[in-house]
Write a protein that holds these residues in place. Structure first.
Motif, PDB file in Angstrom:
ATOM      1  N   ALA A  94       0.836  -1.208   0.000  1.00  7.38           N
ATOM      2  CA  ALA A  94       0.000   0.000   0.000  1.00  7.38           C
ATOM      3  C   ALA A  94       0.872   1.260   0.000  1.00  7.38           C
ATOM      4  CB  ALA A  94      -0.923   0.001   1.213  1.00  7.38           C
ATOM      5  N   LEU A  95       2.001   1.208   0.699  1.00  8.33           N
ATOM      6  CA  LEU A  95       2.854   2.386   0.840  1.00  8.33           C
ATOM      7  C   LEU A  95       3.803   2.613  -0.338  1.00  8.33           C
ATOM      8  CD1 LEU A  95       3.838   1.987   4.610  1.00  8.33           C
ATOM      9  CD2 LEU A  95       2.226   3.644   3.648  1.00  8.33           C
ATOM     10  N   LEU A 150      -5.503   0.989   2.720  1.00  5.77           N
ATOM     11  CA  LEU A 150      -5.052  -0.345   3.094  1.00  5.77           C
ATOM     12  C   LEU A 150      -6.274  -1.168   3.484  1.00  5.77           C
ATOM     13  CD1 LEU A 150      -2.825  -2.418   3.910  1.00  5.77           C
ATOM     14  CD2 LEU A 150      -2.845  -1.352   6.170  1.00  5.77           C
ATOM     15  N   MET A 151      -6.450  -2.307   2.836  1.00  4.43           N
ATOM     16  CA  MET A 151      -7.551  -3.197   3.191  1.00  4.43           C
ATOM     17  C   MET A 151      -7.091  -4.040   4.381  1.00  4.43           C
ATOM     18  SD  MET A 151     -10.561  -4.143   2.935  1.00  4.43           S
ATOM     19  CE  MET A 151     -11.288  -3.559   1.438  1.00  4.43           C
ATOM     20  N   THR A 152      -7.808  -3.920   5.495  1.00  2.00           N
ATOM     21  CA  THR A 152      -7.497  -4.666   6.717  1.00  2.00           C
ATOM     22  C   THR A 152      -8.667  -5.593   7.027  1.00  2.00           C
ATOM     23  OG1 THR A 152      -8.522  -3.092   8.233  1.00  2.00           O
ATOM     24  CG2 THR A 152      -6.228  -2.663   7.607  1.00  2.00           C
ATOM     25  N   PRO A 153      -8.488  -6.535   7.930  1.00  2.00           N
ATOM     26  CA  PRO A 153      -9.611  -7.392   8.320  1.00  2.00           C
ATOM     27  C   PRO A 153     -10.800  -6.579   8.846  1.00  2.00           C
ATOM     28  CG  PRO A 153      -7.561  -8.319   9.151  1.00  2.00           C
ATOM     29  CD  PRO A 153      -7.235  -6.965   8.553  1.00  2.00           C
ATOM     30  N   GLY A 154     -10.517  -5.395   9.405  1.00  2.00           N
ATOM     31  CA  GLY A 154     -11.568  -4.536   9.940  1.00  2.00           C
ATOM     32  C   GLY A 154     -12.183  -3.606   8.897  1.00  2.00           C
ATOM     33  N   GLY A 155     -11.704  -3.708   7.662  1.00  2.00           N
ATOM     34  CA  GLY A 155     -12.223  -2.856   6.594  1.00  2.00           C
ATOM     35  C   GLY A 155     -11.150  -1.951   6.023  1.00  2.00           C
ATOM     36  N   LEU A 156     -11.570  -1.053   5.157  1.00  2.00           N
ATOM     37  CA  LEU A 156     -10.650  -0.147   4.483  1.00  2.00           C
ATOM     38  C   LEU A 156     -10.138   0.920   5.447  1.00  2.00           C
ATOM     39  CD1 LEU A 156      -9.573   0.175   1.600  1.00  2.00           C
ATOM     40  CD2 LEU A 156     -11.352   1.878   1.234  1.00  2.00           C
ATOM     41  N   GLU A 157      -8.828   1.118   5.462  1.00  3.81           N
ATOM     42  CA  GLU A 157      -8.224   2.108   6.341  1.00  3.81           C
ATOM     43  C   GLU A 157      -7.412   3.086   5.496  1.00  3.81           C
ATOM     44  OE1 GLU A 157      -5.553   2.179  10.413  1.00  3.81           O
ATOM     45  OE2 GLU A 157      -6.373   0.290   9.705  1.00  3.81           O
ATOM     46  N   ARG A 158      -7.505   4.344   5.823  1.00  2.12           N
ATOM     47  CA  ARG A 158      -6.740   5.381   5.121  1.00  2.12           C
ATOM     48  C   ARG A 158      -5.517   5.737   5.968  1.00  2.12           C
ATOM     49  NH1 ARG A 158     -10.329   6.193   1.484  1.00  2.12           N
ATOM     50  NH2 ARG A 158     -12.410   6.988   1.692  1.00  2.12           N
ATOM     51  N   LEU A 159      -4.368   5.815   5.295  1.00  4.33           N
ATOM     52  CA  LEU A 159      -3.118   6.141   5.971  1.00  4.33           C
ATOM     53  C   LEU A 159      -2.495   7.356   5.294  1.00  4.33           C
ATOM     54  CD1 LEU A 159      -1.606   2.531   5.975  1.00  4.33           C
ATOM     55  CD2 LEU A 159      -3.020   3.576   7.746  1.00  4.33           C
ATOM     56  N   GLU A 160      -2.012   8.299   6.095  1.00  8.21           N
ATOM     57  CA  GLU A 160      -1.328   9.466   5.541  1.00  8.21           C
ATOM     58  C   GLU A 160       0.170   9.316   5.784  1.00  8.21           C
ATOM     59  OE1 GLU A 160      -0.856  14.291   6.018  1.00  8.21           O
ATOM     60  OE2 GLU A 160      -2.461  13.286   7.128  1.00  8.21           O
ATOM     61  N   ILE A 161       0.964   9.501   4.723  1.00  8.69           N
ATOM     62  CA  ILE A 161       2.414   9.379   4.817  1.00  8.69           C
ATOM     63  C   ILE A 161       2.959  10.668   5.429  1.00  8.69           C
ATOM     64  CG2 ILE A 161       4.551   8.857   3.571  1.00  8.69           C
ATOM     65  CD1 ILE A 161       2.163   6.774   3.250  1.00  8.69           C
ATOM     66  N   LEU A 162       3.629  10.549   6.589  1.00  2.14           N
ATOM     67  CA  LEU A 162       4.165  11.709   7.289  1.00  2.14           C
ATOM     68  C   LEU A 162       5.647  11.932   7.008  1.00  2.14           C
ATOM     69  CD1 LEU A 162       2.479  11.168  10.776  1.00  2.14           C
ATOM     70  CD2 LEU A 162       1.668  12.602   8.888  1.00  2.14           C
ATOM     71  N   GLU A 163       6.406  10.834   6.918  1.00  4.06           N
ATOM     72  CA  GLU A 163       7.853  10.955   6.727  1.00  4.06           C
ATOM     73  C   GLU A 163       8.396   9.712   6.031  1.00  4.06           C
ATOM     74  OE1 GLU A 163      11.868  11.838   9.403  1.00  4.06           O
ATOM     75  OE2 GLU A 163      10.124  10.960  10.379  1.00  4.06           O
ATOM     76  N   VAL A 164       9.393   9.929   5.166  1.00  9.01           N
ATOM     77  CA  VAL A 164      10.087   8.829   4.484  1.00  9.01           C
ATOM     78  C   VAL A 164      11.584   9.069   4.662  1.00  9.01           C
ATOM     79  CG1 VAL A 164      10.534   7.693   2.276  1.00  9.01           C
ATOM     80  CG2 VAL A 164       8.240   8.577   2.775  1.00  9.01           C
ATOM     81  N   ARG A 165      12.281   8.071   5.201  1.00  8.17           N
ATOM     82  CA  ARG A 165      13.726   8.176   5.422  1.00  8.17           C
ATOM     83  C   ARG A 165      14.443   6.972   4.812  1.00  8.17           C
ATOM     84  NH1 ARG A 165      11.995   8.290  10.624  1.00  8.17           N
ATOM     85  NH2 ARG A 165      13.237   6.456  11.093  1.00  8.17           N
TER      86      ARG A 165
END
Length: 187
Positions: free
Chosen positions: A152-153, A164-179
């Protein structure tokens, strides 16, 4: 014949059970550090561990009756375990493709080897590092590049929102930092 008297085999059948599955047609990416760690383990098994156990088995076999000889029985079992691990490591290192994450140092896009901090809808932050399937340590926040979260990332950038599809359903993730790790400098 009773199952108790059947011979245990040393076949390669069980080797593939311990291989984490790679997606069909994909490569076995691994970081340079992960490759070195697996290679060091393989060399240690071949050069140190296996010869010691062979010596113990040889000594125990020379003591006579092997049916009740604990050193002999344990030694043979340990030798099979070592040989199985040697075959596993040899196969994995043969198909490994070393990918150096430091080449992306300073980049804000997610590729193999990135350490990513993201936030879910509930405001919970989490940091993970995307690594090869043969080197991940979940307790250290490392995930395989073929895991659902890594897929997903991948290719997203700082500020992007991914689903991201999780067992609990669709989840939205915001990217804060990439190193990425800094490239090693030559001395």
């Amino acid at each position: 014949m009773s199952k108790a008297f059947t011979k245990e085999t040393d076949s390669d059948e069980d080797d593939d059970l311990s291989l984490p599955p790679l997606p069909s047609g994909s490569r076995n990416y691994i970081t340079p550090q992960g490759y070195q760690r697996l290679r060091a383990e393989l060399l240690h098994l071949i050069d140190n561990e296996r010869p010691k156990i062979v010596e113990i088995v040889h000594w125990a076999a020379s003591n006579g009756d092997r049916s009740e000889n604990g050193d002999y029985l344990y030694g043979k079992k340990r030798l099979r375990e070592i040989d199985r691990r040697i075959r596993f490591l040899t196969k994995r290192l043969d198909i490994a493709e070393v990918a150096d994450p430091s080449l992306h140092h300073g980049n804000d896009q997610v590729f193999f080897g990135a350490t990513v901090t993201y936030e879910n809808q509930a405001g919970v932050e989490r940091t993970i590092t995307i690594k090869g399937i043969d080197e991940v340590d979940n307790l250290q926040g490392e995930v395989s590049w073929i895991s659902p979260i890594a897929r997903a990332l991948l290719k997203s950038r700082v500020g992007d929102e991914v689903q991201l599809m999780t067992p609990g359903g669709l989840e939205r993730l915001e990217i804060l930092e990439v190193r990425y790790p800094a490239p090693e400098t030559a001395h």
